[in-house]
Design a protein around this motif. Structure first.
Motif, PDB file in Angstrom:
ATOM      1  N   TRP A 356     -56.701 -59.517 -36.040  1.00 14.80           N
ATOM      2  CA  TRP A 356     -55.571 -59.285 -35.153  1.00 14.80           C
ATOM      3  C   TRP A 356     -56.074 -58.869 -33.770  1.00 14.80           C
ATOM      4  O   TRP A 356     -57.050 -58.166 -33.619  1.00 14.80           O
ATOM      5  CB  TRP A 356     -54.608 -58.233 -35.713  1.00 14.80           C
ATOM      6  N   LEU A 370     -50.957 -61.013 -35.179  1.00 12.72           N
ATOM      7  CA  LEU A 370     -51.141 -60.116 -36.316  1.00 12.72           C
ATOM      8  C   LEU A 370     -51.768 -60.852 -37.496  1.00 12.72           C
ATOM      9  O   LEU A 370     -51.792 -62.077 -37.548  1.00 12.72           O
ATOM     10  CB  LEU A 370     -49.795 -59.529 -36.749  1.00 12.72           C
ATOM     11  N   GLN A 427     -47.110 -64.031 -36.083  1.00  7.78           N
ATOM     12  CA  GLN A 427     -47.502 -63.604 -37.423  1.00  7.78           C
ATOM     13  C   GLN A 427     -47.001 -64.625 -38.439  1.00  7.78           C
ATOM     14  O   GLN A 427     -46.280 -65.555 -38.089  1.00  7.78           O
ATOM     15  CB  GLN A 427     -47.003 -62.190 -37.717  1.00  7.78           C
TER      16      GLN A 427
END
Length: 608
Positions: A356, A370, A427
């Motif tokens: 990340w 992320l 993400q």
């Protein structure tokens, strides 16, 4: 005389001859601070030197030693060097690029020796690169150099082009050191704006566009979505949210997409799969078109911090995998191959292979990537462990891990403090609650509800505006306002008042629909009609088409356009825009009427 020549040769080697190996970042460890996991370039050079010594011993009496033939003497003629492969090379996967900074970008290629018989393992392949500020590749290159590759890294080559200007376009090309006429296609890349660039000046004052993808299963169809983005949009950056490759085999022979090898376990397996995926013409075009920013390392299905659906580090874990691989071995093999084949920078091994990271793109935005798949993630749904739904609300259950969660909160707050307009979060899995007839996907954020609540609480309590979450994994399209699930007291789903941001979740490039393999639009819309009514935050659902979406940002608006592929069973660029959504800066919700009240596919909560 020969011994003196060999001594001089060895001294030259010891004084920095590994530079050509070291410049290829594919030899380095995938992990910052873990040099023991890198290829030993001194050993590679020693292997090379021993070969060269043998050649000297054999040829000294008749030919003599010519300094200009040895590659550490820059400016030498490589064309007939006995110590560098000169039998011709193929740039089998063009030239690619990624992880741009404001002053550098990673350039990648693969240089495979021609011919059925590979060269002796002691002989490296030498590749040169040049990067220019113009499409004609004229004038003095901004950066250039030579680097070695070899079978040790599957003939991949990854270099960092440096000394670049912020927010600038560049053109690059690779060549065979021994025959400069053998070149790769020209690639166009760019840097990002420096963090302090005023928002209205980012990208020369023009809107900045990201193309967002996930879930590309080779056997399920052709990667047409990448081609549409490369050829038919003005994309500046490609963002990939997981499942760039799949470990499974499946059956794609009927459409000419049979996967090679077996279920992935070893580094040879992962290399072969990456190689095959990267032969898709649309994926090649996309890698050439714009820099890529990717997220998680691809390992296997349902990954978490200690395993996957069929390979977990337990006393019986290895028996689950058809390949017989334990998780730790499998993950390290996957990460190593990913590091070789992807234009991505190193990660931190002392922090659970942390990947990340955050990109500050002027004052316009922070792009925060992320890892919601593997980094310190508590156990997920592995299909046979049916208790996950019963523990989804446990407070200390985490999808992100304490360190990543703390870093994420700090990054969001710092982004606000530095006056960036937008906070874009990339993400892998759907953030919004999705009640599917009483069932929840506990492999998504619905399996980690307390963790999700903490993120929403932070956004609300810190009054952090303009947060947009980008998601993949679900193989369907979803667009939602961000609010606490089922909170109709402070959030009005009709007007959007009370929301704190927006989620854009995209379907798969090819992987089959979560609504059912091959489901037609009319049947999918019946399911979507129920879902948009049951789920308070959900404003649009579409589950039939494969595709991607773009996100275009300027100082006042963010606009997401979803693209649907009409057919992925053949290679084509036949697509249409299925829906467009607007978010106004400071509003923290989808602009009303949502999608202008009309979409070309799927179902809106409120349609005009």
């Amino acid at each position: 005389m020969l011994s003196l020549l060999l001594t001089a040769f060895a001294l030259g080697v010891a004084s920095g001859a590994t530079e050509l190996f070291d410049r290829n970042l594919a030899y380095s460890s995938p992990f910052v601070g873990a040099p023991h996991l890198s290829h030993n370039t001194r050993a590679l050079q020693a292997r090379h030197v021993e070969y060269a010594k043998r050649q000297l011993s054999d040829t000294e009496s008749s030919e003599g030693f010519k300094d200009e033939h040895y590659p550490t003497f820059y400016g030498g003629d490589f064309s007939n060097s006995p110590w560098v492969y000169s039998g011709g090379i193929n740039f089998t996967h063009s030239g690619e690029h990624g992880d741009p900074f404001d002053n550098s970008v990673l350039l990648w290629t693969r240089a495979v020796p021609k011919g059925a018989v590979l060269p002796d393992q002691s002989i490296p392949v030498c590749v040169s690169f040049k990067i220019f500020d113009n499409a004609k590749l004229s004038g003095r290159p901004i950066d250039s150099g030579d680097a070695f590759t070899s079978y040790d890294v599957d003939f991949t080559l990854k270099v960092e082009a440096q000394n670049l200007n912020p927010d600038t376009h560049y053109w690059f090309q690779f060549a065979d050191c021994t025959n400069p006429k053998t070149v790769s296609p020209v690639g166009m890349t760019r840097t990002i704006a420096s963090p302090n660039t005023p928002a209205h000046q980012v990208n020369g004052g023009k809107p900045l566009t990201f193309a967002v993808f996930s879930c590309s299963r080779y056997q399920d169809g052709y990667f047409n979505a990448y081609g549409v983005a490369a050829h038919n949009t003005s994309t500046d950056f490609f963002v990939h949210l997981g499942d760039y490759i799949y470990e499974s085999l499946g059956s794609g022979a009927a459409i000419g997409r049979k996967t090679l090898g077996r279920e992935l376990a070893t580094i040879a397996d992962y290399r072969q799969r990456l190689n095959q995926y990267r032969t898709d013409v649309s994926l090649v075009a996309a890698h050439v078109k714009a820099p890529w920013i990717t997220d998680d390392h691809e390992v296997a299905d349902q990954a978490w911090k200690a395993g996957t659906a069929n390979s977990n580090d337990t006393t019986v874990g290895c028996s689950f995998s058809p390949s017989g691989a334990c998780f730790t071995d499998r993950k390290l093999a996957a990460v190593r191959a990913y590091h070789e084949w992807m234009p991505i920078r190193q990660v931190d091994p002392d922090d659970k292979l942390r990947i990340w990271r955050n990109f500050q793109i002027g004052k316009l935005l922070d792009l925060t990537m992320l890892d919601t798949r593997q980094y310190d993630r508590d156990i997920t749904d592995l299909y046979y462990n049916t208790v996950i739904n019963s523990i989804a609300d446990v407070n200390n259950r985490s999808l992100m891990g304490t360190n990543q969660e703390s870093w994420f909160f700090d990054t969001l707050s710092a982004s606000k403090k530095r006056d960036a307009i937008w906070r874009i979060v990339g993400q892998q899995i759907v953030f919004t609650q999705l009640n599917e007839s009483g069932a929840f996907d506990v492999d998504a954020w619905d399996g980690y509800r307390a963790n999700r609540a903490r993120i929403l609480d932070h956004l609300y309590s810190e009054k952090i505006d303009n947060t947009i979450i980008l998601s993949g994994d679900s193989h369907a399209n979803w667009v939602s306002d961000l609010a606490h699930p089922n909170d109709t007291t402070t959030y009005d789903f009709i007007t959007g008042k009370g929301a704190i941001g927006v989620e854009f979740a995209g379907t798969a490039v090819t992987s089959t629909s979560a609504f059912g393999a091959g489901i037609l639009p009319a049947a999918a819309d019946k399911i979507s009609q129920v879902l948009v009514q049951v789920n308070t935050d959900l404003q649009w659902s579409e589950g039939s088409y494969r595709g991607f979406f773009t996100l275009t940002l300027n100082t006042t608006t963010a606009m997401a356009t979803y693209y649907a592929m009409r057919n992925v069973s053949t290679p084509n660029l036949d697509a249409f825009a299925s829906a467009t959504f607007v978010v106004e800066a400071g509003a923290n919700k989808l602009a009303r009427p949502v999608a202008g009240g009309k979409v070309n596919a799927g179902v809106l909560k409120v349609q005009l």
